[in-house]
Enzyme design. Structure first.
Site, PDB file in Angstrom:
ATOM      1  N   ARG A 170      -2.621   2.045   6.126  1.00 40.80           N
ATOM      2  CA  ARG A 170      -1.846   2.069   7.199  1.00 40.80           C
ATOM      3  C   ARG A 170      -0.796   1.050   7.150  1.00 40.80           C
ATOM      4  NH1 ARG A 170      -4.900  -1.349  10.343  1.00 40.80           N
ATOM      5  NH2 ARG A 170      -6.735  -1.658   8.765  1.00 40.80           N
ATOM      6  N   ASP A 215     -12.965  -3.257  -1.777  1.00 48.43           N
ATOM      7  CA  ASP A 215     -12.410  -4.478  -0.978  1.00 48.43           C
ATOM      8  C   ASP A 215     -11.617  -5.426  -1.922  1.00 48.43           C
ATOM      9  OD1 ASP A 215     -12.450  -6.981   0.421  1.00 48.43           O
ATOM     10  OD2 ASP A 215     -14.424  -6.962   0.690  1.00 48.43           O
ATOM     11  N   TYR A 272      -3.207 -18.049   7.984  1.00 42.71           N
ATOM     12  CA  TYR A 272      -2.305 -16.833   7.445  1.00 42.71           C
ATOM     13  C   TYR A 272      -1.057 -17.655   6.800  1.00 42.71           C
ATOM     14  CZ  TYR A 272       0.456 -12.726   7.767  1.00 42.71           C
ATOM     15  OH  TYR A 272       1.306 -11.729   7.712  1.00 42.71           O
ATOM     16  N   ILE A 326       7.223  -6.949  12.023  1.00 44.39           N
ATOM     17  CA  ILE A 326       7.400  -5.603  11.645  1.00 44.39           C
ATOM     18  C   ILE A 326       6.669  -4.806  12.266  1.00 44.39           C
ATOM     19  CG2 ILE A 326       7.305  -3.523   9.908  1.00 44.39           C
ATOM     20  CD1 ILE A 326       9.405  -5.899   9.263  1.00 44.39           C
ATOM     21  N   LYS A 339       0.075 -17.133   2.915  1.00 37.38           N
ATOM     22  CA  LYS A 339       1.368 -16.505   2.449  1.00 37.38           C
ATOM     23  C   LYS A 339       2.341 -17.287   2.018  1.00 37.38           C
ATOM     24  CE  LYS A 339       0.379 -12.184   4.503  1.00 37.38           C
ATOM     25  NZ  LYS A 339       0.195 -11.337   3.519  1.00 37.38           N
ATOM     26  N   ALA A 381      -1.043 -20.441   5.440  1.00 34.57           N
ATOM     27  CA  ALA A 381      -1.530 -21.156   3.963  1.00 34.57           C
ATOM     28  C   ALA A 381      -1.510 -19.745   3.022  1.00 34.57           C
ATOM     29  CB  ALA A 381      -2.837 -21.910   4.219  1.00 34.57           C
ATOM     30  N   ASN A 426      -0.486  -5.875  -1.114  1.00 28.25           N
ATOM     31  CA  ASN A 426       0.021  -5.665   0.141  1.00 28.25           C
ATOM     32  C   ASN A 426      -1.240  -6.108   1.233  1.00 28.25           C
ATOM     33  OD1 ASN A 426       1.314  -4.406   2.554  1.00 28.25           O
ATOM     34  ND2 ASN A 426      -0.396  -3.243   2.303  1.00 28.25           N
ATOM     35  N   SER A 476       5.095 -13.437   3.736  1.00 27.74           N
ATOM     36  CA  SER A 476       5.513 -13.272   5.287  1.00 27.74           C
ATOM     37  C   SER A 476       6.499 -14.427   5.654  1.00 27.74           C
ATOM     38  CB  SER A 476       4.157 -13.491   6.130  1.00 27.74           C
ATOM     39  OG  SER A 476       4.626 -13.775   7.593  1.00 27.74           O
ATOM     40  N   GLY A 525      -4.394  -1.811   0.092  1.00 24.70           N
ATOM     41  CA  GLY A 525      -4.281  -1.456   1.424  1.00 24.70           C
ATOM     42  C   GLY A 525      -3.158  -0.383   1.775  1.00 24.70           C
TER      43      GLY A 525
END
Ligand code: NAP
Length: 248
Positions: free
Chosen positions: A16, A64, A156, A189, A160, A158, A91, A143, A13
């Site tokens: 961006r 992917d 999300y 961020i 992280k 779970a 990432n 995170s 990733g």
């Protein structure tokens, strides 16, 4: 600045946000960088040109992160082309936020697969080349939500929190081979993922951060450079919060 001179890195990733900053800052620190992306071919070309303008080599792969066979292909192509790999940064990640009452099975699966299965896919594919060299650094972007939880983000959080458990377990498996595995837990961020919030929401977010402001993508890249460099050679299984004090 810690140096990555002579090292080769792969970032998932990388087109961006945080991933793009990691690619550019690692190149500035001296690394050749490969990166993956899901959709944004144009952005991938821009990132490649930026890395090459810094005098470093770049390789871009449309892949992917959920696809395990493609992860093997990507790592195979990098090691064939460059003769090895030193650093993997997992990432790539997405959010599909909603309260559990409204969360579909698809929303759960998409987030767990993109954020957590991808970490398994790329870490597994790197283990053989890293073992061969008896060296390697895997850095997984978790995170603060994986540490503290957040309403509306069960999928999300779970994924992280899963990354942190995965990283500690793999760190124990691979420590004797001089392969280190660490996580970074960013706080809030500023990126496209988080940039669409109203002033009112931003005010309440800032109030929850001891340093009273969001972080920049370069703040995360700095942590990645440290954990990828030999300066952190005795650090494994760690979770580095980069969050202005948010989750302490
Ligand atoms: P972003 O701006 O949305 O960028 C996400 C990147 O991941 C893009 O390059 C995207 O590529 C790629 N990606 C998405 N799905 C993919 C897939 N299935 N396969 C391969 N690549 C894929 O996100 P960000 O804010 O920089 O976040 C990066 C990481 O940091 C994520 O893991 C996120 O959970 C974590 N994080 C972010 C924050 C924050 O405040 N921003 C806080 C804590 C943790 P395409 O554009 O080509 O799809």
């Amino acid at each position: 600045m810690f140096t990555l001179e002579g090292k080769k890195a792969l970032i998932t990733g990388g087109t961006r946000g945080i991933g793009r900053a990691i690619v550019i800052q690692m190149a500035k620190a001296g690394a050749d960088v490969a990166f993956t992306f899901a959709r944004s071919k144009e952005a991938a070309d821009e990132v490649t040109a930026e890395v090459e303008a810094l005098g470093r080599k770049a390789l871009a792969f449309q892949a992917d992160a959920v696809d395990a066979a493609r992860a093997e292909e990507v790592i195979g192509e990098i090691t064939d082309t460059w003769g090895g790999l030193d650093i993997l940064v997992n990432n790539a990640g997405i959010t599909k936020d909603t309260l559990i009452m409204r969360m579909s099975e698809q929303q759960w699966d998409d987030v767990i697969n993109t954020n957590l299965k991808s970490v398994f896919n790329y870490s597994k594919a790197c283990v053989r080349p890293f073992m061969k060299k008896r060296a390697g650094s895997i850095i997984n972007i978790s995170s603060v939500v994986g540490l503290s939880g957040n309403a509306g983000q069960t999928n999300y959080a779970a994924s992280k929190a899963g990354i942190i458990g995965f990283s500690k377990s793999l760190a124990k498996e691979l420590a004797s081979r001089n392969i280190r595995v660490n996580s970074i837990a960013p706080g809030y961020i500023t990126t496209e993922m988080t940039g669409k919030l109203s002033d009112k929401v931003m005010e309440s977010i800032n109030a929850s951060i001891p340093m009273a402001r969001p972080g920049e993508v370069e703040d995360i890249a700095a942590g990645v450079i440290f954990l990828g460099s030999d300066a952190s050679r005795y650090i494994t299984g760690e979770t580095l919060r980069i969050d202005g004090g948010m989750a302490m």
